[in-house]
Design a protein around this motif. Structure first.
Motif, mmCIF file in Angstrom:
data_model
loop_
_atom_site.group_PDB
_atom_site.id
_atom_site.type_symbol
_atom_site.label_atom_id
_atom_site.label_comp_id
_atom_site.label_asym_id
_atom_site.label_seq_id
_atom_site.Cartn_x
_atom_site.Cartn_y
_atom_site.Cartn_z
ATOM 1 N N ARG A 1 1.382 8.679 1.158
ATOM 2 C CA ARG A 1 0.185 8.012 1.646
ATOM 3 C C ARG A 1 -0.294 6.957 0.665
ATOM 4 N NH1 ARG A 1 -4.015 12.298 4.346
ATOM 5 N NH2 ARG A 1 -2.720 12.942 6.107
ATOM 6 N N PRO A 2 -0.784 5.817 1.174
ATOM 7 C CA PRO A 2 -1.386 4.836 0.271
ATOM 8 C C PRO A 2 -2.751 5.318 -0.217
ATOM 9 C CG PRO A 2 -1.660 4.138 2.540
ATOM 10 C CD PRO A 2 -0.810 5.394 2.576
ATOM 11 N N LYS A 3 -3.211 4.757 -1.303
ATOM 12 C CA LYS A 3 -4.554 5.067 -1.803
ATOM 13 C C LYS A 3 -5.062 3.857 -2.588
ATOM 14 C CE LYS A 3 -2.623 7.515 -5.795
ATOM 15 N NZ LYS A 3 -2.582 8.810 -6.522
ATOM 16 N N PRO A 4 -6.365 3.657 -2.651
ATOM 17 C CA PRO A 4 -6.886 2.558 -3.459
ATOM 18 C C PRO A 4 -6.734 2.862 -4.941
ATOM 19 C CG PRO A 4 -8.688 3.830 -2.529
ATOM 20 C CD PRO A 4 -7.436 4.384 -1.945
ATOM 21 N N VAL A 5 -6.363 1.834 -5.699
ATOM 22 C CA VAL A 5 -6.288 1.992 -7.157
ATOM 23 C C VAL A 5 -7.427 1.251 -7.841
ATOM 24 C CG1 VAL A 5 -3.813 2.370 -7.168
ATOM 25 C CG2 VAL A 5 -4.682 0.037 -7.342
ATOM 26 N N SER A 6 -8.099 0.358 -7.082
ATOM 27 C CA SER A 6 -9.234 -0.367 -7.661
ATOM 28 C C SER A 6 -10.121 -0.883 -6.537
ATOM 29 C CB SER A 6 -8.739 -1.539 -8.521
ATOM 30 O OG SER A 6 -9.835 -2.320 -8.976
ATOM 31 N N VAL A 7 -11.431 -0.734 -6.722
ATOM 32 C CA VAL A 7 -12.427 -1.348 -5.853
ATOM 33 C C VAL A 7 -13.414 -2.036 -6.783
ATOM 34 C CG1 VAL A 7 -14.108 -1.009 -4.005
ATOM 35 C CG2 VAL A 7 -12.145 0.529 -4.184
ATOM 36 N N SER B 1 -2.274 1.144 -3.602
ATOM 37 C CA SER B 1 -1.090 1.570 -4.342
ATOM 38 C C SER B 1 0.206 1.073 -3.725
ATOM 39 C CB SER B 1 -1.051 3.101 -4.431
ATOM 40 O OG SER B 1 -1.001 3.661 -3.117
ATOM 41 N N LYS B 2 0.148 0.629 -2.462
ATOM 42 C CA LYS B 2 1.330 0.131 -1.772
ATOM 43 C C LYS B 2 0.866 -0.797 -0.662
ATOM 44 C CE LYS B 2 3.474 3.318 0.625
ATOM 45 N NZ LYS B 2 4.018 4.595 1.128
ATOM 46 N N GLN B 3 1.782 -1.458 -0.028
ATOM 47 C CA GLN B 3 1.437 -2.387 1.041
ATOM 48 C C GLN B 3 0.801 -1.646 2.219
ATOM 49 O OE1 GLN B 3 5.391 -4.090 1.623
ATOM 50 N NE2 GLN B 3 4.683 -6.029 0.749
ATOM 51 N N VAL B 4 -0.271 -2.237 2.744
ATOM 52 C CA VAL B 4 -0.939 -1.669 3.922
ATOM 53 C C VAL B 4 -1.108 -2.759 4.970
ATOM 54 C CG1 VAL B 4 -2.151 0.133 2.623
ATOM 55 C CG2 VAL B 4 -3.238 -2.092 2.958
ATOM 56 N N GLN B 5 -1.268 -2.335 6.222
ATOM 57 C CA GLN B 5 -1.366 -3.268 7.340
ATOM 58 C C GLN B 5 -2.737 -3.954 7.341
ATOM 59 O OE1 GLN B 5 -0.156 -1.445 11.116
ATOM 60 N NE2 GLN B 5 0.912 0.151 9.961
ATOM 61 N N PRO B 6 -2.767 -5.296 7.382
ATOM 62 C CA PRO B 6 -4.055 -6.013 7.329
ATOM 63 C C PRO B 6 -5.008 -5.620 8.445
ATOM 64 C CG PRO B 6 -2.212 -7.520 6.966
ATOM 65 C CD PRO B 6 -1.619 -6.211 7.376
ATOM 66 N N ALA C 1 -9.197 -10.911 3.788
ATOM 67 C CA ALA C 1 -8.084 -11.797 3.444
ATOM 68 C C ALA C 1 -7.140 -11.093 2.477
ATOM 69 C CB ALA C 1 -8.606 -13.090 2.820
ATOM 70 N N ASP C 2 -5.847 -11.358 2.663
ATOM 71 C CA ASP C 2 -4.819 -10.836 1.765
ATOM 72 C C ASP C 2 -4.813 -11.712 0.515
ATOM 73 O OD1 ASP C 2 -2.593 -9.882 0.494
ATOM 74 O OD2 ASP C 2 -1.170 -10.434 2.065
ATOM 75 N N VAL C 3 -5.191 -11.147 -0.633
ATOM 76 C CA VAL C 3 -5.371 -11.942 -1.846
ATOM 77 C C VAL C 3 -4.039 -12.376 -2.428
ATOM 78 C CG1 VAL C 3 -6.259 -11.909 -4.201
ATOM 79 C CG2 VAL C 3 -7.584 -10.859 -2.364
ATOM 80 N N ASP C 4 -3.086 -11.450 -2.545
ATOM 81 C CA ASP C 4 -1.847 -11.740 -3.253
ATOM 82 C C ASP C 4 -0.682 -12.088 -2.339
ATOM 83 O OD1 ASP C 4 -1.423 -9.292 -2.126
ATOM 84 O OD2 ASP C 4 -1.105 -8.212 -4.001
ATOM 85 N N GLY C 5 -0.917 -12.087 -1.023
ATOM 86 C CA GLY C 5 0.167 -12.378 -0.094
ATOM 87 C C GLY C 5 1.185 -11.269 0.004
ATOM 88 N N ASN C 6 0.872 -10.113 -0.586
ATOM 89 C CA ASN C 6 1.816 -8.998 -0.613
ATOM 90 C C ASN C 6 1.270 -7.768 0.099
ATOM 91 O OD1 ASN C 6 4.322 -7.879 -1.409
ATOM 92 N ND2 ASN C 6 3.336 -6.823 -3.125
ATOM 93 N N ASN C 7 0.107 -7.922 0.749
ATOM 94 C CA ASN C 7 -0.512 -6.843 1.527
ATOM 95 C C ASN C 7 -0.916 -5.641 0.682
ATOM 96 O OD1 ASN C 7 1.934 -7.795 3.848
ATOM 97 N ND2 ASN C 7 -0.255 -8.117 4.205
ATOM 98 N N THR C 8 -1.156 -5.869 -0.624
ATOM 99 C CA THR C 8 -1.624 -4.766 -1.465
ATOM 100 C C THR C 8 -3.070 -4.954 -1.920
ATOM 101 O OG1 THR C 8 -0.745 -5.821 -3.461
ATOM 102 C CG2 THR C 8 0.685 -4.241 -2.325
ATOM 103 N N THR C 9 -3.547 -6.210 -1.968
ATOM 104 C CA THR C 9 -4.900 -6.496 -2.443
ATOM 105 C C THR C 9 -5.638 -7.323 -1.401
ATOM 106 O OG1 THR C 9 -4.089 -6.496 -4.726
ATOM 107 C CG2 THR C 9 -6.282 -7.422 -4.327
#
Length: 534
Positions: free
Chosen positions: A259-265, A295-300, A318-326
């Motif tokens: 499962r994904p999880k947030p690493v920073s807010v 922690s991993k790519q998630v669906q926008p 908005a997707d900050v890094d273009g990698n769907n993680t931030t």
């Protein structure tokens, strides 16, 4: 005298008498000599009836479709009881028909032709079938036969994906193989997959002499979902034999189940506050975006629907890094100063293999950062700030009464009209008692009240006995803020031609359309004082 010949004659006579009597008794006839039969009654037949023959015989194959079932018994039977003990079934369904009897033989004529696949079974229940003397069959009777020579029921050989398979791709097809050639018309509509996915039936590939069927889903399968293929026993082979049982197999799409999880807010003003769930957190700015890193790519799309605020406001994702993680959560307008919001990140966020967020997250950010403070008026004064001695403004105007003494009013020698200097001291905070000035004391840019936002009015509230010749007004505002490091911000003006003995109301307009600063802060409400020159 009894002679030897007499003894022989008497013996023959008794033998014939007993033989005839017993014979009549066994045949159900009357006693012709009316001799006592008490002892002879012990010779009655009490043995149970038996089935002496039946047709079709056990495992017989290939009977006429209009054939009768024939069963012969060793004794005369109670017809109604024996008929009720009889049944003829095919694939578990009972067949209706009519009975007739000829002597000890029962004939059953089915109403429907005997042309169905699978085994026919006719049977008698011993507890119901009985002779006319009330004696039941000793054992149940059961015979099976077939209309067609192929009576073997088909079975499932296997599926692709195999049962329990993982790492199945989203574009996978579903292949089902049977042990015998199948009736295509019964297979295609019967096989299903759940959660519901429709098959493109015209595209189905049928091979291996109609034993193998390859189905193609109309849409891609979803990552992380376990699907079940259902194959019911209503499916038939080419000769009509039903599938031996219901089958079901399962498979899972994808191999990543983490499962994904947030690493920073965080925001610019408040670094990572992930560890402050359900705790009030201060220092947020009204115009900053929230940044969530996973922690991993998630669906926008799932991020947009999973993030919420209360009180609610519109925002964009908005997707900050273009990698769907931030992702950046940007409010469409400034948030309310001093407001505490509930920020919720629900567990409905999904990664690209459909795993949901590890749990729900809830935060309580308060908008009270260094640049997010209400504008307050510390006071309106009659005297300017003394930059030489660093003394404060002097002669503050009171809010709780009419200002009608000198000081704080300026000395006035005119007979009818007076002028009053007004120094308006601004600060920032929740209230005027604890406010700070300037807004950012450590370094520029500092908070600056926008001059054009000053909406100040002076009006006669109660007219006195003296009326001067001139109309009252306010002079142009001047910025009288000392050069930093003096912690002060002020504008000045002069109220001209105030009639003696009249009460004037001076009001500085508040609210979002009133006094504002260069950071978008505003004064919550109007600020008013009253002046009366005696």
């Amino acid at each position: 005298m009894i002679t030897k010949s007499n003894i022989v004659f008497i013996s023959l006579f008794l033998y014939q008498l007993i033989f005839v009597q017993c014979s009549f008794l066994l045949d159900g006839e009357k006693n012709p000599l009316n001799l006592p039969t008490t002892g002879l009654a012990l010779l009655e037949d009490t043995s149970p009836p038996k089935v002496t023959s039946s047709w079709p015989p056990q495992d017989h194959v290939g009977i006429p479709t209009n054939a009768e079932i024939v069963i012969s018994f060793s004794k005369e039977m109670n017809e109604s009881f024996t008929e009720s003990a009889f049944s003829l079934t095919n694939a578990g369904a009972r067949l209706e028909g009519t009975f007739k009897w000829i002597w000890n033989t029962m004939y059953f004529s089915p109403k429907l032709a005997l042309n169905k696949p699978g085994q026919y079974i006719y049977s008698l229940q011993k507890v119901r079938a009985e002779s006319k003397k009330g004696i039941n069959l000793l054992d149940d009777f059961r015979v099976g036969f077939n209309f067609n020579s192929d009576s073997e029921q088909p079975t499932l050989v296997g599926t692709i994906p195999a049962s329990g398979a993982i790492s199945v791709t989203p574009n996978a097809s579903v292949t089902v193989e049977f042990s015998e050639p199948m009736d295509v018309s019964t297979v295609l509509p019967a096989i299903t997959i759940s959660p519901s996915v429709s098959f493109n039936l015209p595209a189905t590939v049928i091979s291996n002499d109609d034993k193998t069927f390859q189905f193609f889903p109309k849409q891609s399968l979803n990552y992380g979902i376990t699907y079940t293929i259902s194959i019911p026993n209503t499916i038939k082979d080419k000769v009509g034999n039903l599938l031996v049982q219901n089958y079901s197999t399962t498979f899972t799409v994808g191999s990543d189940f983490e499962r994904p999880k947030p690493v920073s807010v965080s925001t610019t003003a408040v670094p990572n506050f992930l560890n402050r769930e359900y705790i009030l957190t201060n220092g947020f700015e009204k115009d900053e975006a929230f940044i969530i890193q996973f922690s991993k790519q998630v669906q926008p799309a799932t991020v947009l629907s999973a993030v919420s605020f209360n009180p609610s406001f519109d925002f964009s994702v908005a997707d900050v890094d273009g990698n769907n993680t931030t992702y950046r959560i940007s409010p469409n307008s400034n948030l309310e100063i001093s407001q505490t919001y509930q920020m919720m990140i629900s567990a409905s966020i999904r990664d690209f293999q459909n795993n949901t967020l590890d749990k729900e997250y809830v935060f309580f950010p308060k908008i009270n950062g260094p640049k997010s403070k209400f504008i307050q008026i510390r006071g309106i004064f009659g005297n300017a700030y003394n930059t030489v001695t660093a003394n404060d403004f002097g002669n503050i105007m009171r809010l709780d009464r009419i200002n009608e003494s000198i000081p704080p009013l300026n000395a006035c020698v005119a007979a009818t009209e007076c002028d009053q200097n007004l120094f308006i001291n601004f600060c920032w905070g929740d209230n005027s008692a604890s406010c700070i000035y300037p807004l950012i004391a450590a370094s520029p840019p500092y908070g600056t009240v926008i001059l054009s936002s000053l909406d100040v009015s002076v009006s006669r509230e109660f007219a006195g006995s003296i009326v001067g010749p001139n109309a009252e007004y306010l002079t142009t505002f001047s910025n009288v803020t000392p050069v930093y490091p003096f912690d002060i911000f002020a504008y000045s003006t002069t109220a001209r031609f105030l009639d003696r003995d009249s009460i004037y109301k001076l009001t500085i307009r508040g609210g979002k359309s009133g006094v504002t600063d260069n950071f978008g802060n505003y004064m919550k409400e109007d600020y008013s004082i009253r002046i009366k020159f005696p």
